[in-house]
Design a protein around this motif. Structure first.
Motif, PDB file in Angstrom:
ATOM      1  N   GLN A 103       0.827  -1.208   0.000  1.00  0.00           N
ATOM      2  CA  GLN A 103       0.000   0.000   0.000  1.00  0.00           C
ATOM      3  C   GLN A 103       0.861   1.257   0.000  1.00  0.00           C
ATOM      4  N   ALA A 104       1.950   1.227   0.744  1.00  0.00           N
ATOM      5  CA  ALA A 104       2.838   2.393   0.778  1.00  0.00           C
ATOM      6  C   ALA A 104       3.515   2.601  -0.567  1.00  0.00           C
ATOM      7  N   ALA A 105       3.975   1.507  -1.185  1.00  0.00           N
ATOM      8  CA  ALA A 105       4.631   1.621  -2.493  1.00  0.00           C
ATOM      9  C   ALA A 105       3.657   2.102  -3.554  1.00  0.00           C
ATOM     10  N   ALA A 106       2.439   1.544  -3.541  1.00  0.00           N
ATOM     11  CA  ALA A 106       1.432   1.957  -4.520  1.00  0.00           C
ATOM     12  C   ALA A 106       1.074   3.422  -4.349  1.00  0.00           C
ATOM     13  N   ALA A 107       0.976   3.884  -3.105  1.00  0.00           N
ATOM     14  CA  ALA A 107       0.639   5.286  -2.860  1.00  0.00           C
ATOM     15  C   ALA A 107       1.730   6.215  -3.367  1.00  0.00           C
ATOM     16  N   ARG A 108       2.982   5.830  -3.177  1.00  0.00           N
ATOM     17  CA  ARG A 108       4.085   6.669  -3.653  1.00  0.00           C
ATOM     18  C   ARG A 108       4.090   6.755  -5.174  1.00  0.00           C
ATOM     19  N   LEU A 109       3.834   5.638  -5.833  1.00  0.00           N
ATOM     20  CA  LEU A 109       3.792   5.665  -7.298  1.00  0.00           C
ATOM     21  C   LEU A 109       2.573   6.452  -7.790  1.00  0.00           C
ATOM     22  N   ALA A 110       1.438   6.279  -7.125  1.00  0.00           N
ATOM     23  CA  ALA A 110       0.228   6.994  -7.537  1.00  0.00           C
ATOM     24  C   ALA A 110       0.396   8.498  -7.409  1.00  0.00           C
ATOM     25  N   ALA A 111       1.267   8.934  -6.510  1.00  0.00           N
ATOM     26  CA  ALA A 111       1.460  10.373  -6.292  1.00  0.00           C
ATOM     27  C   ALA A 111       2.330  11.016  -7.365  1.00  0.00           C
ATOM     28  N   LEU A 112       2.997  10.190  -8.185  1.00  0.00           N
ATOM     29  CA  LEU A 112       3.866  10.748  -9.225  1.00  0.00           C
ATOM     30  C   LEU A 112       3.030  11.385 -10.328  1.00  0.00           C
ATOM     31  N   THR A 113       3.494  12.488 -10.827  1.00  0.00           N
ATOM     32  CA  THR A 113       2.819  13.185 -11.929  1.00  0.00           C
ATOM     33  C   THR A 113       3.867  13.660 -12.926  1.00  0.00           C
ATOM     34  N   GLY A 114       3.374  14.064 -14.099  1.00  0.00           N
ATOM     35  CA  GLY A 114       4.237  14.691 -15.083  1.00  0.00           C
ATOM     36  C   GLY A 114       5.414  13.830 -15.497  1.00  0.00           C
ATOM     37  N   TRP A 115       6.570  14.474 -15.628  1.00  0.00           N
ATOM     38  CA  TRP A 115       7.742  13.764 -16.124  1.00  0.00           C
ATOM     39  C   TRP A 115       8.222  12.685 -15.159  1.00  0.00           C
ATOM     40  N   ARG A 116       7.976  12.869 -13.863  1.00  0.00           N
ATOM     41  CA  ARG A 116       8.381  11.849 -12.888  1.00  0.00           C
ATOM     42  C   ARG A 116       7.603  10.551 -13.106  1.00  0.00           C
ATOM     43  N   ARG A 117       6.313  10.683 -13.392  1.00  0.00           N
ATOM     44  CA  ARG A 117       5.494   9.492 -13.675  1.00  0.00           C
ATOM     45  C   ARG A 117       5.978   8.810 -14.955  1.00  0.00           C
ATOM     46  N   ARG A 118       6.231   9.591 -16.001  1.00  0.00           N
ATOM     47  CA  ARG A 118       6.694   9.009 -17.263  1.00  0.00           C
ATOM     48  C   ARG A 118       8.054   8.343 -17.101  1.00  0.00           C
ATOM     49  N   LEU A 119       8.941   8.996 -16.375  1.00  0.00           N
ATOM     50  CA  LEU A 119      10.267   8.432 -16.158  1.00  0.00           C
ATOM     51  C   LEU A 119      10.180   7.121 -15.369  1.00  0.00           C
ATOM     52  N   ALA A 120       9.297   7.075 -14.383  1.00  0.00           N
ATOM     53  CA  ALA A 120       9.130   5.845 -13.602  1.00  0.00           C
ATOM     54  C   ALA A 120       8.640   4.705 -14.494  1.00  0.00           C
ATOM     55  N   LEU A 121       7.690   4.988 -15.366  1.00  0.00           N
ATOM     56  CA  LEU A 121       7.159   3.957 -16.259  1.00  0.00           C
ATOM     57  C   LEU A 121       8.236   3.435 -17.203  1.00  0.00           C
ATOM     58  N   VAL A 122       8.989   4.342 -17.814  1.00  0.00           N
ATOM     59  CA  VAL A 122      10.068   3.920 -18.710  1.00  0.00           C
ATOM     60  C   VAL A 122      11.106   3.115 -17.932  1.00  0.00           C
ATOM     61  N   GLY A 123      11.445   3.584 -16.744  1.00  0.00           N
ATOM     62  CA  GLY A 123      12.437   2.884 -15.936  1.00  0.00           C
ATOM     63  C   GLY A 123      12.003   1.485 -15.557  1.00  0.00           C
ATOM     64  N   PHE A 124      10.741   1.320 -15.177  1.00  0.00           N
ATOM     65  CA  PHE A 124      10.262  -0.016 -14.840  1.00  0.00           C
ATOM     66  C   PHE A 124      10.202  -0.910 -16.084  1.00  0.00           C
ATOM     67  N   GLY A 125       9.877  -0.340 -17.246  1.00  0.00           N
ATOM     68  CA  GLY A 125       9.914  -1.123 -18.476  1.00  0.00           C
ATOM     69  C   GLY A 125      11.319  -1.606 -18.795  1.00  0.00           C
ATOM     70  N   LEU A 126      12.298  -0.721 -18.652  1.00  0.00           N
ATOM     71  CA  LEU A 126      13.697  -1.102 -18.859  1.00  0.00           C
ATOM     72  C   LEU A 126      14.101  -2.203 -17.882  1.00  0.00           C
ATOM     73  N   PHE A 127      13.725  -2.027 -16.626  1.00  0.00           N
ATOM     74  CA  PHE A 127      14.087  -3.007 -15.601  1.00  0.00           C
ATOM     75  C   PHE A 127      13.437  -4.362 -15.895  1.00  0.00           C
ATOM     76  N   GLY A 128      12.175  -4.339 -16.292  1.00  0.00           N
ATOM     77  CA  GLY A 128      11.482  -5.591 -16.601  1.00  0.00           C
ATOM     78  C   GLY A 128      12.124  -6.351 -17.740  1.00  0.00           C
TER      79      GLY A 128
END
Length: 529
Positions: free
Chosen positions: A20-45
């Protein structure tokens, strides 16, 4: 009166609180931070893909994707979640394309950003469509993972044929790391493996909801139960099915010709003679066929009798040479056609059969919309290749019937056997992965070819210019290998085929039905907490 939670209850609730804590932190991301997180997780996967095969990276990446997708307030944001994640996945998964363009950097180096980042952006559209579809269907609660996994599987299948198709590095490809799990491909093919992988990888996202026993059981059953069940069933299948040899021995040749020198005028004959010399090493009289890779003979063999006779010297006594080479069916035509072909030659160079590659590589073997795009294809020559009529079963003296696959054709599960052709006893994949150097490309290509053997229940021989050359039995077990970058020969006995697998009988119908059923169950339970 509320009693204090016991230590065991607190321990059981801890995974939920962390999620729940991890999901809340990710849900709070907006803008370029959200996009960067998505790209980063795709790269990691993508580290779960061959040759890295870091499987634990994938559930981390997919779980993060679900939580970021959960927070998407609009259709556009839902599509963007899958697209940005997919862009990262494909950038790392397809970086090796740059190696092919660097074989002639002055002509093609400028295309690298378009080929790697542009193609990745295009392929990511399919993942964006999956997350958009799940959003439009109103997937929520426990059922949302099932709906998203089903949509993802359908998107992977769509990617295999839309715009001529490019199913490279579909989600199920990660199971190259586990031969027992790969056995599920005999029943449900690559798309069934995609469904299993998506369900298992996304299931930990359920822990971000209410801390209920039901939610914990569902998450655990999907995340661990599905892979463990597939592994157990696959292990039993492998133990129950030993490799059965036919008594027919093949010689696979890996000549390791540098891509930049293959068509150099003063070196072509030397390349041909070196391949003949490799093929005639001791033991040649014990084999029924010598197999060279794609375009191993750098001549138009149908027009060049002397060089065809040279190549024929590589055939074993009473056997055949199977080699890739280009073909000009009608050189005197006003607009001559060029084919990427597999020739079967006897010892004096007579042509016993020929197969023309049917599924061509866009921009590599032909330029789509050539009148609009004034660029050259990457492979040798100025003429675009023309596709052959489709999958064929070849019958040759002394050999069981075979289905040839030239390079790229090994990617397409539904194109192993022609609808109007008899079932072969083995698959033959000839390829020139020298385009991709010592990158991840050859490992990923081999993973696709090996899964085709499992899907069909047929042994597969693979001859590659620079590697990886191998032969696998109908369950995908390697019986020999020449490693990437090495030069040599591999003498190996051809295994017997298995009876047609469920996937060979029913094709894509079964995995697509499973995906639809999974999606329906998810929608039926979307209001469940």
């Amino acid at each position: 009166m509320r009693h204090p939670a016991s230590s065991s209850e607190r321990l059981a609730a801890r995974p939920f609180s962390l999620a729940q804590a991890a999901a809340a932190r990710l849900a709070a991301l907006t803008g370029w931070r959200r996009r960067l997180a998505l790209v980063g997780f795709g790269l990691f996967g993508a580290l779960a893909l061959p040759p890295w095969s870091l499987l634990p990276a994938l559930p981390v990446a997919l779980t993060a994707l679900v939580w970021l997708w959960d927070a998407a307030p609009t259709r556009r944001a839902a599509f963007a979640a899958g697209w940005w994640w997919g862009w990262g996945w494909f950038i790392l998964g397809l970086y090796w394309i740059s190696h092919a363009l660097l074989t002639d950097p002055l002509r093609f180096g400028w295309m690298i950003p378009f080929a790697v980042f542009g193609l990745s952006a295009l392929m990511a559209v399919f993942y964006g469509l999956a997350t958009l579809l799940a959003h439009l269907l109103g997937a929520r609660g426990l059922g949302r993972v099932a709906v998203l996994a089903a949509a993802w599987t359908l998107a992977e299948w769509l990617r295999s044929w839309a715009l001529t198709g490019f199913p490279w590095n579909a989600l199920g490809s990660v199971w190259e790391a586990s031969l027992p799990v790969l056995q599920s491909g005999a029943v449900a093919g690559l798309w069934g493996l995609c469904l299993l992988t998506a369900l298992a990888g996304m299931a930990p996202a359920l822990l971000a909801g209410p801390a209920t026993p039901r939610r914990a059981v569902v998450a655990l059953a999907l995340a661990l139960g599905l892979p463990l069940g597939a592994w157990t069933a696959g292990s039993l299948r492998l133990a129950a099915q030993p490799t059965v040899e036919t008594g027919i021995k093949l010689r696979l040749v890996q000549p390791r010709i540098a891509q930049g020198t293959k068509w150099v005028e003063g070196l072509r004959e030397r390349h041909l003679l070196e391949a003949v010399t490799l093929s005639r090493q001791p033991g040649a009289d014990q084999v029924k066929a010598v197999i060279w890779p794609e375009a191993a003979a750098p001549f138009y063999l149908n027009l060049d009798g002397p060089h065809r006779a040279w190549a024929g010297m590589a055939a074993p006594p009473g056997g055949v040479l199977l080699t890739g080479a280009l073909r000009l069916p009608d050189p005197d035509a006003a607009s001559p056609h060029l084919a990427n072909s597999l020739y079967a030659l006897d010892g004096i160079g007579e042509m016993l059969a020929v197969y023309d590659k049917a599924h061509l590589v866009p921009f590599g073997e032909y330029v789509p919309l050539r009148r609009i795009l004034p660029i050259a294809k990457i492979t040798h020559g100025a003429i675009d290749f023309t596709p052959g009529p489709g999958p064929r079963t070849l019958t040759l003296p002394g050999l069981p019937p075979l289905s040839p696959l030239i390079c790229y054709e090994a990617l397409f599960p539904a194109e192993m056997v022609g609808a109007d052709q008899p079932r072969p006893d083995w698959l033959l994949n000839v390829t020139d992965d020298g385009w991709f150097g010592l990158s991840a490309g050859p490992y990923q290509h081999l993973a696709a070819a090996r899964l085709r053997a499992v899907e069909q229940g047929l042994p597969l021989a693979r001859a590659a210019n620079t590697g990886i050359t191998t032969l696998v039995d109908p369950l995908g077990r390697e019986l020999g290998r020449i490693a990437l970058g090495e030069r040599g020969i591999l003498d190996v006995a051809l295994p017997a085929p298995l009876p047609p697998t469920p996937y060979a009988r029913f094709g894509d119908a079964l995995p697509l039905l499973l995906a639809l059923l999974c999606g329906a169950i998810g929608l039926a339970t979307r209001k469940t907490c």
